[in-house]
Write a protein that holds these residues in place. Structure first.
Motif, short mmCIF file in Angstrom:
data_model
loop_
_atom_site.label_atom_id
_atom_site.label_comp_id
_atom_site.label_asym_id
_atom_site.label_seq_id
_atom_site.Cartn_x
_atom_site.Cartn_y
_atom_site.Cartn_z
N ASP A 1 0.85 -1.25 -0.23
CA ASP A 1 0.06 0.06 0.15
C ASP A 1 0.74 1.34 -0.04
O ASP A 1 0.36 2.40 -0.15
CB ASP A 1 -1.02 0.22 1.20
CG ASP A 1 -2.20 -1.04 1.17
OD1 ASP A 1 -2.26 -1.55 -0.23
OD2 ASP A 1 -2.57 -1.48 2.26
N VAL A 2 2.27 1.24 -0.07
CA VAL A 2 2.85 2.16 0.05
C VAL A 2 3.09 3.08 -1.38
O VAL A 2 3.24 2.22 -2.47
CB VAL A 2 4.39 1.98 0.30
CG1 VAL A 2 5.59 3.37 0.18
CG2 VAL A 2 4.68 1.30 1.80
N LEU A 3 2.74 4.15 -1.39
CA LEU A 3 2.62 4.84 -2.69
C LEU A 3 3.38 6.17 -2.78
O LEU A 3 3.70 6.61 -3.69
CB LEU A 3 1.15 5.38 -3.01
CG LEU A 3 0.15 4.21 -3.49
CD1 LEU A 3 -1.27 4.88 -3.64
CD2 LEU A 3 0.59 3.32 -4.45
N ILE A 4 3.86 6.66 -1.45
CA ILE A 4 4.59 7.84 -1.32
C ILE A 4 5.81 7.58 -0.31
O ILE A 4 5.61 6.90 0.48
CB ILE A 4 4.01 8.95 -0.75
CG1 ILE A 4 2.75 9.41 -1.93
CG2 ILE A 4 4.72 10.49 -0.74
CD1 ILE A 4 1.71 10.32 -1.25
N ALA A 5 7.00 8.15 -0.57
CA ALA A 5 8.03 8.35 0.34
C ALA A 5 8.54 9.42 0.65
O ALA A 5 8.72 10.40 -0.46
CB ALA A 5 8.98 7.09 -0.34
N VAL A 6 8.88 9.92 1.79
CA VAL A 6 9.51 11.35 1.91
C VAL A 6 10.56 11.05 3.02
O VAL A 6 10.77 10.41 3.91
CB VAL A 6 8.29 11.93 2.78
CG1 VAL A 6 8.78 13.38 3.29
CG2 VAL A 6 7.17 12.11 1.97
N ILE A 7 11.60 11.77 2.54
CA ILE A 7 12.98 12.02 3.42
C ILE A 7 12.87 13.37 4.23
O ILE A 7 12.69 14.28 3.47
CB ILE A 7 14.15 12.01 2.70
CG1 ILE A 7 14.22 10.57 1.73
CG2 ILE A 7 15.60 12.08 3.45
CD1 ILE A 7 14.37 9.39 2.28
N LEU A 8 12.97 13.03 5.41
CA LEU A 8 13.08 14.47 6.22
C LEU A 8 14.27 14.30 7.12
O LEU A 8 14.12 13.63 8.40
CB LEU A 8 11.68 14.56 7.06
CG LEU A 8 10.69 15.36 6.32
CD1 LEU A 8 9.61 15.35 7.10
CD2 LEU A 8 10.97 16.71 5.93
N GLY A 9 15.44 14.81 6.86
CA GLY A 9 16.71 14.63 7.62
C GLY A 9 17.48 15.89 7.34
O GLY A 9 16.78 17.01 7.51
#
Length: 482
Positions: free
Chosen positions: A217-225
């Motif tokens: 069900d993963v459709l989006i990935a975000v990096i916050l670092g």
């Protein structure tokens, strides 16, 4: 540096070797001027009410479409990853990954066991990049990286087994904007996150691949670092600038490069001054308001104005408070003890009555050893103001991506479980930031829709994900079904 209690004066400092002057500050320390006006204006300028967040989300969706239509169609590059074959779970064997994400990089190895055993084992090694290489040449940087990778591969233990007849394969996660020309080649657009290397697979893409391996069900990935980016799965027929259909499935991962987004962002004088003195003025404005590299610097600038004009720390200004980010990125020794985003986080976690942890951090970072309880409370308030803005803006960006996907593919999101995979130290380790982000998403989507949106931390998604992409695109893929 200090000023007499009843005088008005100016001061200025210069960078190393006198390269560049830092603007002078006028110190008016007479009369015990309060910080209230400065703090009030800061909160007003950083405010993120729901209507503003909705405008930002709408603008994000609009910029995404424009960036998909043509190169340079908007602030968002909307880079084609050419990743259209994602891991299925059948992959078997030993695969490596190189994850160049910022001031550090990781080398990873993963033993895959197919549908039944998934990830059998994995291990990684993290290496700090020397400061001089961040400002050096491509050859020097990648020679250093290659040597560390060779050392890591040489220590491969018996629990990792390369199937007979195969050569080792590697996925490369490159956390900087590049124009991909195929699954394994691309042209660097520009360095970000403090790099200014001369002459020269996105981490968000790898994070999405790694997360989808475990959850379909993963459709989006975000990096916050240290920096930030977001990617998502797009239909190929919704990408006008894709001039010929690639192989694989009908979908492709798109790297938005959302750090360059600018529309309707609530910016303060401190953001504008920081941007003008950065190594990339006028660029990566969204990244400069929401990512870990910059939050501490914004707070430093606010505290400096408070100390200069309203006697936040009495009749003196801590000398270290004068040192800006532009110096820190060129002087490794100074970087070690100045105000950083993890310090903001630690101060916001201080639940002691006298804020003793805040006192300790101010002493260790900016050299302020005589702060009052009132001053420490103001410092925490400033931290919260900047972090709240950053988290809520990031949430609005996520909603913008969700909106674009749903509007262009009716029923793709609505009523269905949709997972946003999150990676990066800022999201993982800063609970206030994380909560502000989730609150903004819930406010924008409403209770009915937001209950189906799962924002989930994916540990080491980019490292494992790069190895999984190497496996999914392996020249031995036909053997995985055996």
């Amino acid at each position: 540096m200090s000023a007499a209690p009843a005088t008005v004066g100016t001061f200025s400092i210069r960078t190393r070797c006198g390269r560049r002057p830092i603007p002078s500050f006028r110190c008016s320390l007479a009369g015990g001027v309060t910080t209230v006006p400065i703090l009030t204006e800061l909160k007003m300028k950083c405010a993120t009410p729901l209507p503003l967040l909705q405008r930002i989300a709408d603008a994000m969706a609009s910029d995404m479409r424009a960036g998909l239509a043509a190169d340079n169609g908007s602030d968002l590059k909307m880079i084609l990853s050419y990743v259209d074959s994602l891991p299925t779970g059948n992959e078997k064997g030993l695969f490596y990954a190189l994850d160049l994400g910022g001031t550090n990089f990781r080398v990873v190895r993963v033993q895959l066991g197919g549908k039944q055993n998934k990830v059998v084992d994995s291990e990684f090694e993290q290496v700090s990049i020397p400061q001089e290489l961040m400002q050096g040449t491509t050859e020097e940087l990648f020679n250093f990286i290659a040597s560390k990778l060779a050392n890591f591969a040489a220590k491969e233990s018996g629990k990792f087994q390369l199937p007979k007849g195969r050569t080792r394969e590697i996925g490369f996660t490159f956390s900087f904007p590049i124009k991909q020309t195929s699954i394994n080649s691309g042209i660097l657009i520009k360095w970000t996150k403090g790099f200014a290397v001369l002459g020269t697979v996105n981490d968000a893409v790898a994070t999405l691949a790694g997360a989808k391996y475990w959850d379909d069900d993963v459709l989006i990935a975000v990096i916050l670092g240290t920096g930030t980016n977001a990617c998502y799965i797009e239909r190929k027929d919704a990408i006008p600038k894709l001039q010929w259909p690639a192989g694989g499935t009908r979908n492709m991962i798109i790297s938005t490069e959302w750090g360059a987004f600018t529309t309707d962002l609530p910016l303060t004088e401190f953001d504008k001054d920081m941007d003008s003195e950065s190594i990339n003025p006028g660029e990566q404005i969204f990244e400069k308001t929401i990512s870990g590299m910059y939050l501490g610097e914004i707070v430093r600038r606010v505290l400096l104005k408070m100390a200069s004009f309203s006697s936040l720390f009495g009749d003196s200004i801590p000398e270290k408070l004068l040192i800006p980010l532009v110096l820190r990125t060129r002087d490794q020794e100074r970087r070690l003890d100045l105000l950083r985003t993890p310090d903001l986080c630690a101060m916001q976690q201080d639940d002691t009555k006298d804020l003793s942890k805040v006192e300790e951090i101010l002493s260790n970072t900016i050299g302020e050893t005589r702060s009052t309880l009132k001053a420490r409370r103001i410092v925490v308030d400033v931290c919260d103001t900047i972090v709240k803005r950053g988290g809520r803006l990031a949430g609005a960006g996520i909603v913008g991506i969700l909106q674009k996907m749903e509007q262009d593919s009716k029923g793709l999101i609505s009523g269905k479980r949709t997972v946003v995979a999150m990676d990066g130290g800022l999201y993982e380790h800063y609970p206030q930031y994380r909560n502000y982000l989730k609150d903004a998403v819930a406010e924008l989507l409403g209770a009915e829709v937001s209950k189906n949106i799962v924002i989930e931390h994916t540990k080491d998604g980019s490292g494992i994900g790069a190895a999984l992409l190497a496996a999914a695109n392996s020249k031995y893929a036909s053997e995985f079904q055996i």
